[in-house]
Design a protein around this motif. Structure first.
Motif, PDB file in Angstrom:
ATOM      1  N   ILE A  45       7.134 -63.317  50.904  1.00  0.00           N
ATOM      2  CA  ILE A  45       7.215 -63.843  49.531  1.00  0.00           C
ATOM      3  C   ILE A  45       8.428 -64.770  49.417  1.00  0.00           C
ATOM      4  CG2 ILE A  45       7.425 -63.249  47.081  1.00  0.00           C
ATOM      5  CD1 ILE A  45       6.229 -60.495  47.792  1.00  0.00           C
ATOM      6  N   ASP A  46       8.215 -65.964  48.842  1.00  0.00           N
ATOM      7  CA  ASP A  46       9.341 -66.915  48.780  1.00  0.00           C
ATOM      8  C   ASP A  46      10.246 -66.610  47.579  1.00  0.00           C
ATOM      9  OD1 ASP A  46       8.210 -69.848  46.983  1.00  0.00           O
ATOM     10  OD2 ASP A  46       7.553 -67.786  46.805  1.00  0.00           O
ATOM     11  N   TRP A  47      11.399 -67.226  47.564  1.00  0.00           N
ATOM     12  CA  TRP A  47      12.459 -66.899  46.602  1.00  0.00           C
ATOM     13  C   TRP A  47      11.995 -67.036  45.148  1.00  0.00           C
ATOM     14  CZ3 TRP A  47      15.853 -68.836  42.847  1.00  0.00           C
ATOM     15  CH2 TRP A  47      17.061 -68.171  42.719  1.00  0.00           C
ATOM     16  N   ILE A  48      11.179 -68.085  44.894  1.00  0.00           N
ATOM     17  CA  ILE A  48      10.762 -68.286  43.499  1.00  0.00           C
ATOM     18  C   ILE A  48       9.381 -67.670  43.245  1.00  0.00           C
ATOM     19  CG2 ILE A  48      12.154 -70.302  42.932  1.00  0.00           C
ATOM     20  CD1 ILE A  48       9.864 -72.081  43.746  1.00  0.00           C
ATOM     21  N   LYS A  49       8.911 -66.877  44.212  1.00  0.00           N
ATOM     22  CA  LYS A  49       7.648 -66.141  44.033  1.00  0.00           C
ATOM     23  C   LYS A  49       6.486 -67.073  43.677  1.00  0.00           C
ATOM     24  CE  LYS A  49      10.100 -61.871  42.917  1.00  0.00           C
ATOM     25  NZ  LYS A  49      11.249 -62.463  43.586  1.00  0.00           N
ATOM     26  N   ASN A  50       6.533 -68.276  44.272  1.00  0.00           N
ATOM     27  CA  ASN A  50       5.412 -69.212  44.110  1.00  0.00           C
ATOM     28  C   ASN A  50       4.357 -68.971  45.178  1.00  0.00           C
ATOM     29  OD1 ASN A  50       6.466 -72.502  42.973  1.00  0.00           O
ATOM     30  ND2 ASN A  50       6.661 -70.567  42.023  1.00  0.00           N
ATOM     31  N   CYS A  51       4.828 -68.450  46.325  1.00  0.00           N
ATOM     32  CA  CYS A  51       3.924 -68.334  47.474  1.00  0.00           C
ATOM     33  C   CYS A  51       4.029 -66.939  48.085  1.00  0.00           C
ATOM     34  CB  CYS A  51       4.296 -69.347  48.561  1.00  0.00           C
ATOM     35  SG  CYS A  51       4.221 -71.032  47.996  1.00  0.00           S
ATOM     36  N   ARG A  52       2.844 -66.440  48.572  1.00  0.00           N
ATOM     37  CA  ARG A  52       2.870 -65.139  49.246  1.00  0.00           C
ATOM     38  C   ARG A  52       1.940 -65.191  50.455  1.00  0.00           C
ATOM     39  NH1 ARG A  52       1.502 -59.182  46.765  1.00  0.00           N
ATOM     40  NH2 ARG A  52       1.047 -58.211  48.762  1.00  0.00           N
ATOM     41  N   GLY A  53       2.459 -64.859  51.627  1.00  0.00           N
ATOM     42  CA  GLY A  53       1.681 -64.888  52.860  1.00  0.00           C
ATOM     43  C   GLY A  53       1.145 -63.504  53.211  1.00  0.00           C
ATOM     44  N   GLN A  54       0.469 -63.433  54.367  1.00  0.00           N
ATOM     45  CA  GLN A  54      -0.162 -62.160  54.774  1.00  0.00           C
ATOM     46  C   GLN A  54       0.245 -61.794  56.206  1.00  0.00           C
ATOM     47  OE1 GLN A  54      -4.380 -63.204  54.123  1.00  0.00           O
ATOM     48  NE2 GLN A  54      -3.493 -64.704  52.719  1.00  0.00           N
ATOM     49  N   ALA A 347      17.683 -69.072  36.647  1.00  0.00           N
ATOM     50  CA  ALA A 347      17.655 -68.603  35.245  1.00  0.00           C
ATOM     51  C   ALA A 347      16.241 -68.512  34.670  1.00  0.00           C
ATOM     52  CB  ALA A 347      18.507 -69.534  34.391  1.00  0.00           C
ATOM     53  N   GLY A 348      15.430 -69.540  34.950  1.00  0.00           N
ATOM     54  CA  GLY A 348      14.075 -69.564  34.369  1.00  0.00           C
ATOM     55  C   GLY A 348      13.165 -68.488  34.937  1.00  0.00           C
ATOM     56  N   LEU A 349      13.541 -67.949  36.099  1.00  0.00           N
ATOM     57  CA  LEU A 349      12.667 -66.952  36.752  1.00  0.00           C
ATOM     58  C   LEU A 349      12.809 -65.595  36.083  1.00  0.00           C
ATOM     59  CD1 LEU A 349      13.648 -67.896  40.395  1.00  0.00           C
ATOM     60  CD2 LEU A 349      11.408 -68.286  39.420  1.00  0.00           C
ATOM     61  N   ILE A 350      13.906 -65.435  35.339  1.00  0.00           N
ATOM     62  CA  ILE A 350      14.208 -64.099  34.803  1.00  0.00           C
ATOM     63  C   ILE A 350      13.139 -63.668  33.802  1.00  0.00           C
ATOM     64  CG2 ILE A 350      15.885 -62.837  33.346  1.00  0.00           C
ATOM     65  CD1 ILE A 350      18.052 -64.410  34.963  1.00  0.00           C
ATOM     66  N   ASN A 351      12.667 -64.644  33.003  1.00  0.00           N
ATOM     67  CA  ASN A 351      11.636 -64.222  32.030  1.00  0.00           C
ATOM     68  C   ASN A 351      10.394 -65.084  32.122  1.00  0.00           C
ATOM     69  OD1 ASN A 351      12.764 -66.536  31.165  1.00  0.00           O
ATOM     70  ND2 ASN A 351      13.516 -65.775  29.197  1.00  0.00           N
ATOM     71  N   GLY A 352      10.005 -65.438  33.350  1.00  0.00           N
ATOM     72  CA  GLY A 352       8.754 -66.202  33.425  1.00  0.00           C
ATOM     73  C   GLY A 352       8.541 -66.827  34.781  1.00  0.00           C
ATOM     74  N   TYR A 353       7.614 -67.806  34.779  1.00  0.00           N
ATOM     75  CA  TYR A 353       7.251 -68.503  36.011  1.00  0.00           C
ATOM     76  C   TYR A 353       7.828 -69.916  35.914  1.00  0.00           C
ATOM     77  CZ  TYR A 353       4.416 -70.465  39.742  1.00  0.00           C
ATOM     78  OH  TYR A 353       3.996 -71.071  40.893  1.00  0.00           O
ATOM     79  N   VAL A 354       8.353 -70.441  37.010  1.00  0.00           N
ATOM     80  CA  VAL A 354       8.946 -71.790  36.965  1.00  0.00           C
ATOM     81  C   VAL A 354       8.260 -72.729  37.946  1.00  0.00           C
ATOM     82  CG1 VAL A 354      11.073 -73.120  37.211  1.00  0.00           C
ATOM     83  CG2 VAL A 354      11.183 -70.790  36.359  1.00  0.00           C
TER      84      VAL A 354
END
Ligand code: FAD
Ligand code: S2G
Ligand code: ZN
Length: 480
Positions: A45-54, A347-354
């Motif tokens: 899982i990447d830092w900004i949780k945009n991508c997730r591998g298997q 900061a924007g990741l704390i309460n949402g998706y960026v």
């Protein structure tokens, strides 16, 4: 998974078998081969949780020779790999898309040598940037780059993304400060360009191939880098500015009034700072302003420098370019103000998706895109801009309560078309990764893309290094 969200098909790489795991355990010690699902998850899982591998497996080599053996085996068995450093990358390049094997360099974190006369540092790729900065400071040197991720990013990752950051205005980019690189090719060949000479004009400058190649041409295992002298005097100014036109005038004035001691000129709009101060529970040292500018100076004479910066502050308050501001040389206060700037990213990741964008634009257009996007996005999300003015590099973040295909479709490819219209770059410093190959044509023409493909073909003919990243698939119409 990324493959569903971004509609990508798995290429016909090998599938991990138990014999492969046994082989890796014979090369690495048992504890450096992770196969337990919960152990492997964070590396997917990447830092900004945009991508997730298997990925089913993480390998943590300790030596170049172990990297070489792993790659040679993977190449022979057509097993795809994803090289990984601190996993702070922001374009989805550092995590697998499908089941690529993660090769994480965390255990290759030794400092090999430091010549404190020339400033040449030689170290392994898995050294954490902040650790290196602390180490060289003891020898009156600093690292030539600084970024908000310094606590986790590796120097090998910085090189592989050609990271820019907060000091580039003064110390240049890694193509200038990297003296040498050791890297391992897909077939296990070790390429030793690990020189510490400032000048070595003998043939093709091969180290530059690896700088910014995002793990697609080789795994960087060692680095030689030039460390500048630790500045004896550091001062910082944090100023409120009325509008963007004044901000540009202030930038021009800073270059002429502060001249050689100017080491950083960063901006942030009101939304960036208010969101960060609120979400990260920080305190803004000055009032509420439409724009903020952070100016840092690195010099050799404390009195001279702070006099210069204070004179600049009063001169520009006089002119009205600065509405209010603070100037300090106290390390703790400097750290606090930098911490606000460095916290905007998360900061924007704390309460949402960026949705994060990192673009280069001509300075006269630097802030236009934020305003255009605000109109286009309306009340679906918050749009804010901040970044490295001196590099012409703005970070535009669009933060919403959650990811939505509708918002994604409103943003992309629109933002890249707008950037291309003014001759900007779709990626200023974060790289192309997994999320931007389909847009790279906005910044790279066909001949350049073909040369990139030729290089990739000659260095990694089986395409096992970080597939699905950087290079777009050859469009069917171009397939001969
Ligand atoms: P990873 O994220 O692990 O990997 C990044 C890419 O490099 C991937 O494609 C990976 O495959 C490849 N890679 C990693 N290590 C190797 C290796 N040894 N050999 C070959 N390929 C490798 N970036 C900037 O440019 N400027 C900034 O100001 C900046 N600020 C940031 C602030 C925050 C809070 C965060 C979270 C990120 C920021 N970034 C910035 C992005 C990121 O930190 C950089 O891209 C950084 O260089 C990535 O280093 P890493 O070790 O985390 O690499
Ligand atoms: C910065 C961090 C990542 C982002 O803070 O300079 O590079 O886009 C960025 O938030
Ligand atoms: Zn940045």
């Amino acid at each position: 998974f990324s493959s569903e969200k971004y509609a990508v098909k798995r290429k016909n790489f090998g599938i991990l078998k138990s014999a492969d795991v046994e082989y890796f355990k014979s090369v690495l010690s048992e504890d450096r081969v992770l196969t337990d699902e919960s152990d492997v998850l964070p590396f997917n899982i990447d830092w900004i949780k945009n991508c997730r591998g298997q990925s089913k497996i993480v390998l943590k080599p300790k030596t170049t020779d172990e990297v070489s053996q792993i790659l040679s085996y993977c190449n022979k068995n057509r097993l795809a790999v994803c090289p990984q450093g601190g996993n702070t990358g922001l374009v989805g390049g550092s995590v697998p898309v499908f089941d690529e094997i993660v090769i994480n360099l965390v255990h290759m974190n030794k400092i090999i040598s430091l010549d404190d006369i020339s400033g040449a540092l030689v170290c392994e790729a898995g050294c954490i940037l902040e650790n290196l900065d602390n180490y060289v400071r003891d020898h009156n040197l600093i690292m030539p780059l600084d970024l908000g991720a310094k606590g986790s990013c590796h120097i090998g990752g910085n090189i592989s993304t050609n990271a820019g950051g907060l000091r580039l205005l003064r110390y240049g980019n890694l193509h200038g400060s990297v003296l040498g690189i050791e890297a391992v090719k897909a077939d296990g060949t070790v390429v030793d360009c690990l020189r510490t000479l400032k000048k070595d004009n003998t043939g093709y400058h091969l180290k530059h191939l690896f700088i910014g190649s995002e793990g697609t041409l080789g795994v960087v295992t060692k680095v030689a880098i030039h460390c500048p002298a630790l500045p004896k005097a550091v001062s910082l100014g944090f100023f409120g500015v009325e509008n963007f036109e004044n901000l540009l005038k202030l930038y021009k004035s800073a270059k002429s009034s502060l001249g050689e001691i100017l080491s950083a000129f960063e901006m942030a709009d009101n939304k960036s700072i208010s969101l960060t101060v609120e979400n990260c529970k920080l305190s803004n040292p000055i009032g509420d302003y439409p724009f903020y500018v952070l100016i840092e100076t690195h010099g050799s004479d404390e009195t001279h420098d702070s006099e210069k910066l204070n004179r600049f502050l009063s001169q520009e308050m006089e002119s009205g370019l600065i509405l209010d501001g603070t100037v300090t040389s106290e390390p703790a206060k400097i750290k606090n103000i930098w911490h606000i700037r460095e916290s905007i990213a998360g900061a924007g990741l704390i309460n949402g998706y960026v949705f994060k964008y990192d673009v280069s634009l001509p300075l006269r257009n630097y802030y236009d895109l934020v305003l255009t996007l605000r109109t286009r996005v309306g009340d679906r999300a918050r749009v804010y801009g901040y970044g490295h003015v001196g590099d012409g590099n703005i970070h535009i973040n669009v933060s919403a309560s959650k990811y939505s295909k509708e918002l994604y479709a409103i943003l992309e490819p629109f933002i890249y078309e707008e950037v291309a219209k003014v001759g900007g770059s779709i990626s200023a410093e974060h790289g192309v990764g997994f999320r931007k190959p389909q847009f790279i044509h906005y910044s790279k023409d066909k001949t350049a893309l073909q040369l990139m493909r030729d290089l990739k073909q000659s260095m990694d003919p089986n395409g096992i290094l970080n597939p699905y990243k950087v290079l777009p698939d050859v469009p069917d119409i171009e397939k001969d």
